[in-house]
Design an enzyme around this catalytic site. Structure first.
Site, mmCIF file in Angstrom:
data_model
loop_
_atom_site.group_PDB
_atom_site.id
_atom_site.type_symbol
_atom_site.label_atom_id
_atom_site.label_comp_id
_atom_site.label_asym_id
_atom_site.label_seq_id
_atom_site.Cartn_x
_atom_site.Cartn_y
_atom_site.Cartn_z
ATOM 1 N N PHE A 42 -7.006 2.104 6.086
ATOM 2 C CA PHE A 42 -6.190 0.931 5.756
ATOM 3 C C PHE A 42 -6.429 -0.266 6.674
ATOM 4 O O PHE A 42 -5.811 -1.306 6.489
ATOM 5 C CB PHE A 42 -4.696 1.264 5.668
ATOM 6 C CG PHE A 42 -4.135 2.022 6.850
ATOM 7 C CD1 PHE A 42 -3.921 1.380 8.047
ATOM 8 C CD2 PHE A 42 -3.806 3.365 6.729
ATOM 9 C CE1 PHE A 42 -3.391 2.055 9.132
ATOM 10 C CE2 PHE A 42 -3.274 4.061 7.817
ATOM 11 C CZ PHE A 42 -3.073 3.403 9.023
ATOM 12 N N ARG A 57 -2.220 10.071 11.356
ATOM 13 C CA ARG A 57 -2.954 8.830 11.582
ATOM 14 C C ARG A 57 -4.229 9.083 12.372
ATOM 15 O O ARG A 57 -4.214 9.795 13.371
ATOM 16 C CB ARG A 57 -2.091 7.836 12.345
ATOM 17 C CG ARG A 57 -2.773 6.487 12.490
ATOM 18 C CD ARG A 57 -1.779 5.445 12.853
ATOM 19 N NE ARG A 57 -2.379 4.121 12.881
ATOM 20 C CZ ARG A 57 -1.687 3.015 13.040
ATOM 21 N NH1 ARG A 57 -0.388 3.079 13.176
ATOM 22 N NH2 ARG A 57 -2.276 1.852 13.050
ATOM 23 N N LYS A 89 7.513 -1.393 6.534
ATOM 24 C CA LYS A 89 7.577 -0.171 5.736
ATOM 25 C C LYS A 89 8.888 -0.089 4.969
ATOM 26 O O LYS A 89 9.912 -0.621 5.407
ATOM 27 C CB LYS A 89 7.377 1.051 6.608
ATOM 28 C CG LYS A 89 8.435 1.268 7.662
ATOM 29 C CD LYS A 89 8.168 2.549 8.447
ATOM 30 C CE LYS A 89 9.015 2.594 9.696
ATOM 31 N NZ LYS A 89 8.859 3.778 10.501
ATOM 32 N N LYS A 128 2.339 4.554 1.416
ATOM 33 C CA LYS A 128 2.512 5.080 2.776
ATOM 34 C C LYS A 128 2.297 6.589 2.686
ATOM 35 O O LYS A 128 3.121 7.321 2.168
ATOM 36 C CB LYS A 128 3.901 4.755 3.318
ATOM 37 C CG LYS A 128 4.064 5.165 4.788
ATOM 38 C CD LYS A 128 5.391 4.667 5.351
ATOM 39 C CE LYS A 128 5.446 4.709 6.868
ATOM 40 N NZ LYS A 128 5.197 5.988 7.481
ATOM 41 N N GLU A 147 0.834 -1.195 0.000
ATOM 42 C CA GLU A 147 0.000 0.000 0.000
ATOM 43 C C GLU A 147 0.867 1.242 0.000
ATOM 44 O O GLU A 147 2.000 1.201 0.464
ATOM 45 C CB GLU A 147 -0.858 0.015 1.275
ATOM 46 C CG GLU A 147 -1.679 -1.211 1.417
ATOM 47 C CD GLU A 147 -2.514 -1.213 2.688
ATOM 48 O OE1 GLU A 147 -2.600 -0.170 3.356
ATOM 49 O OE2 GLU A 147 -3.073 -2.282 2.973
HETATM 50 P P1 ATP Z 1 6.717 7.087 10.558
HETATM 51 O O1 ATP Z 1 7.322 8.324 11.151
HETATM 52 O O2 ATP Z 1 7.565 6.403 9.561
HETATM 53 O O3 ATP Z 1 5.314 7.270 10.120
HETATM 54 P P2 ATP Z 1 5.782 5.761 12.842
HETATM 55 O O4 ATP Z 1 6.607 5.209 13.934
HETATM 56 O O5 ATP Z 1 4.878 6.905 13.140
HETATM 57 O O6 ATP Z 1 6.780 6.093 11.698
HETATM 58 P P3 ATP Z 1 5.343 3.321 11.544
HETATM 59 O O7 ATP Z 1 4.899 2.177 12.313
HETATM 60 O O8 ATP Z 1 6.763 3.368 11.235
HETATM 61 O O9 ATP Z 1 4.874 4.651 12.273
HETATM 62 O O10 ATP Z 1 4.586 3.386 10.171
HETATM 63 C C1 ATP Z 1 3.242 3.261 10.162
HETATM 64 C C2 ATP Z 1 2.655 4.642 10.031
HETATM 65 O O11 ATP Z 1 2.533 4.969 8.658
HETATM 66 C C3 ATP Z 1 1.245 4.612 10.558
HETATM 67 O O12 ATP Z 1 1.250 5.045 11.892
HETATM 68 C C4 ATP Z 1 0.478 5.535 9.667
HETATM 69 O O13 ATP Z 1 0.424 6.814 10.266
HETATM 70 C C5 ATP Z 1 1.331 5.673 8.423
HETATM 71 N N1 ATP Z 1 0.700 5.093 7.213
HETATM 72 C C6 ATP Z 1 0.514 5.746 6.063
HETATM 73 N N2 ATP Z 1 -0.049 4.962 5.141
HETATM 74 C C7 ATP Z 1 -0.249 3.749 5.717
HETATM 75 C C8 ATP Z 1 -0.809 2.520 5.272
HETATM 76 N N3 ATP Z 1 -1.268 2.363 4.044
HETATM 77 N N4 ATP Z 1 -0.840 1.500 6.136
HETATM 78 C C9 ATP Z 1 -0.360 1.627 7.399
HETATM 79 N N5 ATP Z 1 0.175 2.768 7.873
HETATM 80 C C10 ATP Z 1 0.233 3.830 7.054
#
Ligand code: ATP
Length: 592
Positions: A344, A257, A425, A252, A250
């Protein structure tokens, strides 16, 4: 449970320098509390009046508190303020003044914990005309009948500065030990906590129904679920291998969020952030769309809200989406920067727990519920079986201005509150830099030298979160990337949370000029992760017998100061750094 006993335990916690001792004191305290008081005791110990997602602020103004202390003690406001200025801690000032109060203690009755909690809640929630006077009245009455140690903690709590330095995991471990005598039940408690984000609720169920009650814990609408998080892998091959040859990929989206809860009958919608704060008022159009577009009775789903121009197909970056956080001009902003939610995941639908169903099924259901052209729509997705397909999808996402991709394992359940390889990711990266940014907790700061001396700020000592041990470990000093404005903002925020000693949950071998409560997160970019004897992040014995942790090469601040959307426990973990170090080695080998 009497409040003077609670205050004594808080006093012990204040003087402790190791997490294990903290657990012992907490365990002892939890053993003493009755089941109808545990919820209040847990909130109080966390320094809150309700689970944090309810957003009930305590923080009573300095002026009101000092007025209440003056009234309760017979001293003047000026005298109270002088004591406060001396120690920099209103709690210590209250304790000192109450211990030599000019007035006789109002009552010889001892306070029950519940009475103190309820009065503090009343103080926090009183509003409208005459509310200031009422707050002072309640607070001074509370103080007038408390002993000096109680006054210390009542005052700190009321000002929002209780800060006993406890992590959620530490509280859960102590609860487990208090109920069962062992830490073995902690994972079961953690699971319940992940489903409701409410430690008070977990404690209450544990004490009234025992471990059996906790095992039957269910997800409930309007109680936020702790979010699932993604792991990292550097190549499409590795991602597919980890996902057994077939994965959903998917886009990103670099937005905000949102976890959306909706009940059609009551027309109630709540939106929770990544940090599980209620952000419903920030996104009125999402609430409206949830009611209008989703033909279901009740739902919980996960998505990313991002400012997106439907006509040009352009995505606006996170910084612009987050401007919506300002309380004013939300309507205006919603016209200038129209939002979409790319949903998502689906966790709950019409009374049914979807977290236990495989992702493929959750996703299909989500597609059925959402309209293709709705404000809330599903994220872009493709099922891939070959690395080349995954790479192509990734490149296409990056070309469209997105951050990268998230791959999902089709058979996996929704794992609340955990970073697992069921989500992986992969982000766009630039040569000579780590491919991902790192979120670090500020552990201390240095004074300025030379030109910087006038700002009294010379950089940060920052660390990772070790989620296995629930402690913070140093990884780097950050000296560059700050604007003058950021330096003065950091300086003023950090000097309010300075501590006299290294906080108990901070593990370090070096000393900054000042330690601070580990509560703030900043994002940095670095060129490389290296091994270093100076830092405790991932510290272990090297083949030559020496000890080394991980450090960052050329770290620079890239967030606009402190990140409001992340709590200390959301920072990059020590384990993630270890994995990133391993990935970096692999990338280097494949480069050469
Ligand atoms: P980052 O700063 O990279 O977003 P993070 O620690 O906040 O890191 P991660 O677990 O690394 O979060 O990555 C998941 C985040 O990516 C989710 O919290 C969400 O906000 C974002 N995201 C964007 N698109 C998607 C998707 N299609 N599926 C899941 N998460 C997504």
């Amino acid at each position: 449970m009497q409040f003077d006993l609670v205050a004594e335990y808080y006093g012990k916690l204040d003087g402790i320098s190791s997490r294990l001792e903290m657990i012992d004191v907490l365990t002892e305290m939890f053993k003493k509390v009755k089941k109808d008081e545990i919820r209040k005791l847990i909130y109080m110990t966390q320094g809150v009046l309700a689970p944090p997602f309810e957003g009930i602020e305590i923080g009573i103004a300095e002026k009101l508190v000092s007025e209440a202390i003056a009234r309760a003690s017979g001293y003047t406001k000026q005298e109270v303020f002088a004591a406060y200025k001396k120690s920099g801690d209103m709690g210590a000032a209250a304790e000192q003044i109450m211990s030599k109060g000019k007035l006789r203690r109002m009552s010889s009755n001892k306070y029950e914990l519940g009475e103190v909690f309820d009065t503090l809640k009343k103080i926090a929630t009183t509003s409208g005309e005459g509310s200031q006077d009422m707050k002072i009245k309640h607070m001074s009455e509370l103080l007038a009948a408390s002993n000096p140690l109680e006054a210390r903690y009542i005052t700190r709590f009321a000002m929002g500065t209780l800060r006993l330095g406890l992590g959620d995991a530490t509280i859960l471990e102590a609860l487990s030990k208090a109920e069962t005598g062992e830490r073995k039940s902690k994972p079961i408690l953690e699971n319940a906590y992940n489903l409701c984000s409410d430690l008070g609720e977990v404690g209450e169920v544990l004490l009234s129904e025992g471990i059996k009650g906790i095992e039957h814990f269910r997800v409930t609408p309007f109680k936020p679920i702790r979010p699932a998080l993604a792991e990292r892998l550097p190549t499409a091959e590795e991602i597919l291998e980890k996902m057994h040859g077939r994965a959903s990929v998917e886009s990103k989206y670099d937005g905000f969020r949102v976890q959306v809860h909706m009940n059609r009958k009551t027309k109630r919608v709540e939106i929770f952030s990544r940090r599980l704060e209620k952000v419903t008022p920030m996104f009125p159009e999402i609430s409206k769309a949830a009611i209008e577009e989703l033909d279901v009775n009740s739902i919980i789903f996960d998505g990313e809200a991002i400012a997106y121009n439907d006509v040009t197909g352009e995505y606006y970056p996170f910084q612009e989406t987050i401007q919506r956080k300002r309380k004013h001009g939300i309507e205006e902003k919603s016209l200038q920067l129209p939002l979409h939610v790319f949903a998502f995941d689906l966790m709950y639908l019409d009374g049914e727990d979807y977290m236990k169903k495989p992702y493929e099924e959750r996703r299909k259901k989500l597609e059925k519920i959402l309209k293709e052209d709705g404000l809330i729509r599903t994220s872009d997705e493709r099922i891939v079986t070959k690395p080349k397909e995954l790479e192509k999808y990734f490149e296409n996402a990056v070309e469209r201005g997105l951050e990268g991709i998230v791959a999902k394992e089709l058979n996996s359940l929704y794992v609340a509150g955990a970073r697992k390889f069921t989500w992986i990711k992969m982000k766009r990266s630039y040569k000579g830099e780590l491919s991902d940014t790192i979120d670090l907790v500020i552990l201390g700061y240095y004074l300025g030298r030379g030109q910087r001396a006038e700002f009294k700020f010379g950089g940060l000592l920052a660390g990772t979160y070790n989620d296995k041990k629930d402690v913070f470990e140093t990884i780097t000093r950050i000296g560059t990337g700050f604007s003058e404005k950021q330096m003065s903002e950091l300086q003023s925020a950090l000097q309010k949370i300075k501590t006299k000693h290294r906080p108990a949950r901070v593990v370090a071998v070096i000393e900054p000029d000042f330690w601070v409560e580990p509560i703030y997160v900043v994002t940095v970019r670095a060129d490389e992760i290296t091994r270093s004897p100076t830092h405790t992040c991932g510290i272990e014995k090297m083949p030559d017998g020496s000890e080394a942790g991980y450090a960052l090469r050329f770290p620079r601040l890239i967030s606009d100061g402190i990140r409001q959307d992340k709590a200390a426990a959301d920072a990059t973990t020590t384990l993630e750094i270890k994995e990133m170090f391993g990935m970096q080695k692999k990338i280097k080998i494949s480069d050469s």
